[in-house]
Design a protein around this motif. Structure first.
Motif, mmCIF file in Angstrom:
data_model
loop_
_atom_site.group_PDB
_atom_site.id
_atom_site.type_symbol
_atom_site.label_atom_id
_atom_site.label_comp_id
_atom_site.label_asym_id
_atom_site.label_seq_id
_atom_site.Cartn_x
_atom_site.Cartn_y
_atom_site.Cartn_z
ATOM 1 N N LYS A 1 -16.579 14.595 81.362
ATOM 2 C CA LYS A 1 -16.403 14.422 82.806
ATOM 3 C C LYS A 1 -15.060 13.762 83.099
ATOM 4 C CE LYS A 1 -17.509 14.132 87.187
ATOM 5 N NZ LYS A 1 -17.514 15.346 88.045
ATOM 6 N N ASN B 1 -9.980 18.585 88.060
ATOM 7 C CA ASN B 1 -11.075 18.694 89.028
ATOM 8 C C ASN B 1 -11.407 20.147 89.367
ATOM 9 O OD1 ASN B 1 -12.992 17.134 90.337
ATOM 10 N ND2 ASN B 1 -11.890 17.170 92.276
ATOM 11 N N SER C 1 -17.555 21.851 87.815
ATOM 12 C CA SER C 1 -18.664 21.010 88.269
ATOM 13 C C SER C 1 -19.351 20.333 87.080
ATOM 14 C CB SER C 1 -19.689 21.865 89.006
ATOM 15 O OG SER C 1 -20.274 22.803 88.096
ATOM 16 N N ASN C 2 -20.204 19.357 87.394
ATOM 17 C CA ASN C 2 -21.028 18.732 86.357
ATOM 18 C C ASN C 2 -21.902 19.771 85.657
ATOM 19 O OD1 ASN C 2 -19.926 16.297 87.059
ATOM 20 N ND2 ASN C 2 -21.756 15.484 88.062
ATOM 21 N N ASP C 3 -22.423 20.714 86.426
ATOM 22 C CA ASP C 3 -23.271 21.758 85.834
ATOM 23 C C ASP C 3 -22.501 22.578 84.811
ATOM 24 O OD1 ASP C 3 -25.494 21.003 87.222
ATOM 25 O OD2 ASP C 3 -25.291 22.525 88.790
#
Length: 212
Positions: free
Chosen positions: A97, A104, A107-109
């Motif tokens: 992360k 950026n 996503s986290n997913d």
């Protein structure tokens, strides 16, 4: 059409010649294997291609742009060179992360999905300082592919992996090639080279000689 061009490149360290008048071209959508004894210059070659170091003479051109002029680093490269460093007191997900936040783009997913692809559990609370060598290697692979990087520069990506994990990563890389991604890798295991690579080059007498 060449995607990466190394034109008449020479590089030395502390008076020791590593490459001399080196020429090498890479096409998109292929897997290239680089072989040679320890200390022959495999990691140096990868650092040159990635813009981490520069040649004393010659040019390195990636996707039409010469590195070191207006452009320092090539775009969309996923890289494993030497052993990546991580924040020991954070989990694997927290480390990825932190890296993902630089641009950026994902996503986290997406991070979790990539961890699962390489055989890591994204929800695990285990800190990286307690990871086995194989788990650290999977984390290195995850950071190199999680942003769908179109060019992968992988120095010994199979190090410390068990047999099942080796098979899984080989399948991943073959799938990436089918998607049109470009991969340059090294491996001490000849099976990896034979099974994966469209072209194979050996470092010999400060240059690359094609062996497949």
């Amino acid at each position: 059409m060449s995607f990466i061009e190394i034109n008449h490149v020479s590089k030395s360290f502390k008076g020791i010649t590593i490459f001399e008048n080196l020429n090498f071209t890479v096409e998109k959508g292929k897997i290239y294997g680089i072989i040679g004894h320890n200390g022959s210059g495999k990691s140096v070659l990868f650092k040159l291609i990635c813009g981490f170091i520069f040649p004393e003479s010659g040019k390195i051109i990636v996707d039409g742009e010469e590195l070191g002029t207006n452009k320092r680093f090539p775009n969309s490269f996923g890289i494993i060179i030497d052993r990546p460093g991580y924040i020991a007191g954070k989990t694997g997900f927290e480390n990825l992360k932190a890296l993902a936040m630089i641009e950026n783009k994902i996503s986290n997913d997406k991070i979790k999905q990539t961890m699962e692809m390489v055989g890591l559990q994204p929800e695990a609370k285990q800190k990286v300082k307690n990871y086995s060598l194989g788990m650290k290697q999977k984390l290195a692979i995850a950071q190199a592919i999680m942003e769908d990087q179109q060019t992968l520069i992988l120095d010994e990506p199979f190090n410390a992996l068990d047999i099942d994990s080796v098979g899984n990563i080989r399948q991943l890389l073959q799938g990436f090639r089918e998607e049109g991604r470009t991969i340059i890798l090294t491996s001490h295991n000849q099976d990896d080279i034979n099974l994966l690579c469209d072209e194979v080059y050996r470092i010999n007498n400060y240059r690359l000689e094609k062996v497949k």
